[in-house]
Design an enzyme around this catalytic site. Sequence first.
Site, short mmCIF file in Angstrom:
data_model
loop_
_atom_site.label_atom_id
_atom_site.label_comp_id
_atom_site.label_asym_id
_atom_site.label_seq_id
_atom_site.Cartn_x
_atom_site.Cartn_y
_atom_site.Cartn_z
N LYS A 35 0.76 -1.21 -0.21
CA LYS A 35 -0.14 -0.06 0.06
C LYS A 35 0.55 1.28 -0.23
O LYS A 35 0.80 1.99 -0.79
CB LYS A 35 -0.80 0.04 1.11
N ARG A 105 -3.56 3.84 8.08
CA ARG A 105 -3.56 1.86 8.01
C ARG A 105 -2.08 1.20 7.73
O ARG A 105 -1.47 1.45 7.53
CB ARG A 105 -4.17 2.07 6.69
N GLY A 114 -8.27 -7.25 4.56
CA GLY A 114 -9.57 -7.23 5.89
C GLY A 114 -8.87 -7.61 6.86
O GLY A 114 -8.91 -8.05 8.21
N MET A 116 -5.96 -6.87 8.50
CA MET A 116 -5.16 -6.20 9.47
C MET A 116 -6.26 -4.85 9.74
O MET A 116 -6.93 -5.17 9.06
CB MET A 116 -3.60 -5.91 9.09
N ARG A 349 -3.65 -1.52 -5.83
CA ARG A 349 -3.04 -2.91 -5.78
C ARG A 349 -2.96 -3.52 -6.57
O ARG A 349 -4.41 -3.24 -7.27
CB ARG A 349 -3.18 -3.52 -4.31
N HIS A 465 -0.72 -41.11 1.70
CA HIS A 465 -0.96 -42.57 0.37
C HIS A 465 -2.23 -41.91 -0.56
O HIS A 465 -2.16 -41.81 -1.69
CB HIS A 465 -0.96 -43.77 0.62
N SER A 786 16.41 -39.82 -10.03
CA SER A 786 14.87 -38.95 -10.31
C SER A 786 14.77 -38.70 -8.64
O SER A 786 15.02 -39.82 -8.21
CB SER A 786 13.80 -39.68 -10.29
N CYS A 854 10.62 -36.30 -8.62
CA CYS A 854 8.86 -37.36 -8.91
C CYS A 854 7.93 -37.72 -7.93
O CYS A 854 7.74 -37.48 -7.94
CB CYS A 854 8.86 -38.60 -9.61
N TYR A 874 13.39 -32.01 -15.40
CA TYR A 874 12.18 -31.68 -16.13
C TYR A 874 12.47 -31.73 -14.22
O TYR A 874 11.94 -32.42 -13.31
CB TYR A 874 11.68 -32.64 -16.59
#
Length: 898
Positions: A35, A105, A114, A116, A349, A465, A786, A854, A874
């Site tokens: 802000k 503020r 909302g 704080m 914002r 799981h 992996s 993975c 990857y």
Amino acid sequence: MSNLKRVYMANTDLAPIREALQTQGRELRDLLGGKGSNLFIMTSEGLPVPEAFTVTTDACNEYQALGRKFPEGLEDEIMAALAELESQTGKQFGDPQNPLLVSVRSGAKFSMPGMMDTVLNLGLNDEVAEGMIKLTQNERFVWDAYRRFIMMFGDVVMGVEREEFENCLDQVKEEEGVTLDVDVSAAGLKKVVELEKTVYEKHLGKAFPQDPREQLMEGVRAVFDSWGNDRAVAYREMNKIPHNLGTAVNVQLMVFGNMGNDSGTGVAFTRDPSTGENVIYGEFLLNAQGEDVVAGTRTPEPIADLEEQMPEIYRQFVGICDQLEELYKNMQDVEFTIERGKLYMLQCRNGKRTAAAAIRIAVEMEKEGLVTEAEAVMLVEPVQLDQVLHPQFDPEQKPEPLAKGVAASPGAAAGKVVFTAAHAVAEAEAGQRVILVRRETSPDDIRGMNASQGILTSMGGKTSHAAVVGRQMGKPCVVGCAAVELSNGQMSVNGTVIKEGEYISIDGTTGEVMLGDVPTTDSDIIRVVQGRLAPEEAPIYGLFAQLMTWADETRALGVRTNADTPDDSALALALGAEGIGLTRTEHMFFGEKRLLTFQKMILSERVEEREAAAAELLPFQQEDFYGILKAMDGKPVIIRLLDPPLHEFLPKDPAGVKAASEVTGKSEQEIMDVSASLHELNPMLGHRGCRLGVTFPEIYKMQVRAIFQAACQLKQEGLNPIPEVMIPLVGIIGELEITGTDAKAVAQEVLSEQGVELEYMLGTMIELPRAALIAGDIAKLAEFFSFGTNDLTQTVYGFSRDDVEGKFIPAYVSKQIVPVSPFESLDEQGVGRLIALACKEGREARPSLELGICGEHGGDPDSVDFCHRVGLDYVSCSPLRVPIARLAAAQAQVKNPR
């Protein structure tokens, strides 16, 4: 030594501040909050912003570190800034003849709407109120402002319940026979002020403060304290915002929208935050202050009506909205006030928006020339894509939840409660929608999980799981819902008894459990990629596809999927996967005939018997691998050889023991004895993974043969399968020497038999700390690594993931011991350091080493960013998270180009 100050005026030259922050690796928002930095930027752009100063986040953090005490000298710095504000405005704080009133503020680096605290009209007291009445000749306005200030100060700063003050206004409205606040007379509002002061003194034992400077310092203190309130802490936890950032405090000249019908206030978005349409979206009220727009005490008017009532103001406002989008290159959420016919911008914002809106805004802003393709990619939060990929409940028909668990796999599901996997399969085959409810799931529940609309467990965490399989299947899943108690064929949720066959609904995005069959809405994107809906019938799809194209053109990191079936593989491919990073073979043994044959192999005492049972399993496995390799034609498929301990596959109930006895010829007692002998106190660290391949080589040899026979068959059919065989849980070089040698021998044997040449690799999963530490040696034998980050995280921390997430990780997060569960977002300091070491030493030993991940971290945007920075080739994740990973990888490349 930092030359940054603790208090800055909003008209300060920003260049020296930015330069000083850059040396610390920080940006303007880190110091001034979102802000505050936006106030400074709007001021520098010449927009109509009320004069202001900001107390920095550094000051807040000092205050917190000192045990919620102001740092030495801070009050003097604030008073010096106040004097400068008086000079800029020509008004005096506390002067009845020319009073300065301010708002106080909060403003953290990341928007926390909302969460704080805010105080308006600060600086009013009895004397100033009387002076303002003479100045404005508007008694009603002054008493309205004063009563609002007492209520806010009493509530926000001093902790008196707001309702106590609201009752004062209600009492006067009743006495005057009016229902709306705006209809209360000036005399009535003056009485409200006196009643509120009485409430204040009654609750706090002292009179309402008349010294404006005391009011200001207490207001600053309240905003600093609000950084640690329950709702702010909870919001940060939910949104992965660090707890150590602190909040700035913005002290700004008050402008008043409640001075009559030539004044007003409003909140607006520069585009529709729900749909993304390029229209200004918002509301306003005449003769009101900002809190009235959001409080619901009066019905606001749509922003478009402002054009009729104040055409010049509206034209100016639209121009400013366009200017702000040009400046920030993003949709903006703005607050404004009109005081006696003059427009003021109070804040702006980046606006919160739905996923559908975010995608549309990003694509349309690029088409409009406001942003580049790379900038457009940065406008959508990757995790938001869940909203457009998973089914969702109709918000209009969503009831209050009975309970809340861990949101493990997003999406909405409703169905009849079933308590066993077998019952789930039977009901699904009969055409029923079911929710599988279990204490926890295991691999032998896989068919029931697949048959269910969703999964609910009373135990487990986000990498249990149920959670891992649920995400992979794209099934909504809520785990660790401790309020669910199972007994005697029914469940109890916080006192509500639900019997098998009754409907419940679960929201895997929020973790909510609801009673009844709550209607869902389908994902158009999934219907299009599966060919169930024409692209032109789903406007979101074209926008989504365009965004993903830009993401793919931008990213350097590959994205694969975790998939165990051809259907999963096809869906992932349609969502942009470039191969499979993990196929788990253990789930393939749970068909009834397969399971009994596998049990026969486990229960065999002689090698010959095990080899015979393995030969029976071979056609099943070959069929499985054929389907997956075919679905991924031309793309790499990593297949993990058997990982779980053998006892998980043996029967646990009398019926299962009897069936196994009939197939194997063993007595029921012999089967129970073998099962008992295989039982382990800590199976996660026991006889599993490559340890099985060493002691029961028949299993791995059969699996490798099945892989290569399937690949050869496809090659002979003119396709291009690319199998990559992964040996799990290697921690000792000898384990890989033995299992790897066996695997290569079988592969070469099959290729020779079939007369086929085939591109393939042999590698391992790095999931133990020791494996990471000796990665250079392992890489001499392995062609790819992996990283199995689920188990690697467990073994680095010494955590049992299924236990800790439900029992103490939430407490660790709330007590700020860890910023987020390490199973949710990868721990860079510990786990990440081992990954980086393994990458470095692995590539030094084998420059061509393929590196990937993975674990489910492969679908977490923060973890994807780390994987990009550490140099992986990857990431791999469940099918429905593939677009998330693609977008996160693109954003990682924009932030840190390779």
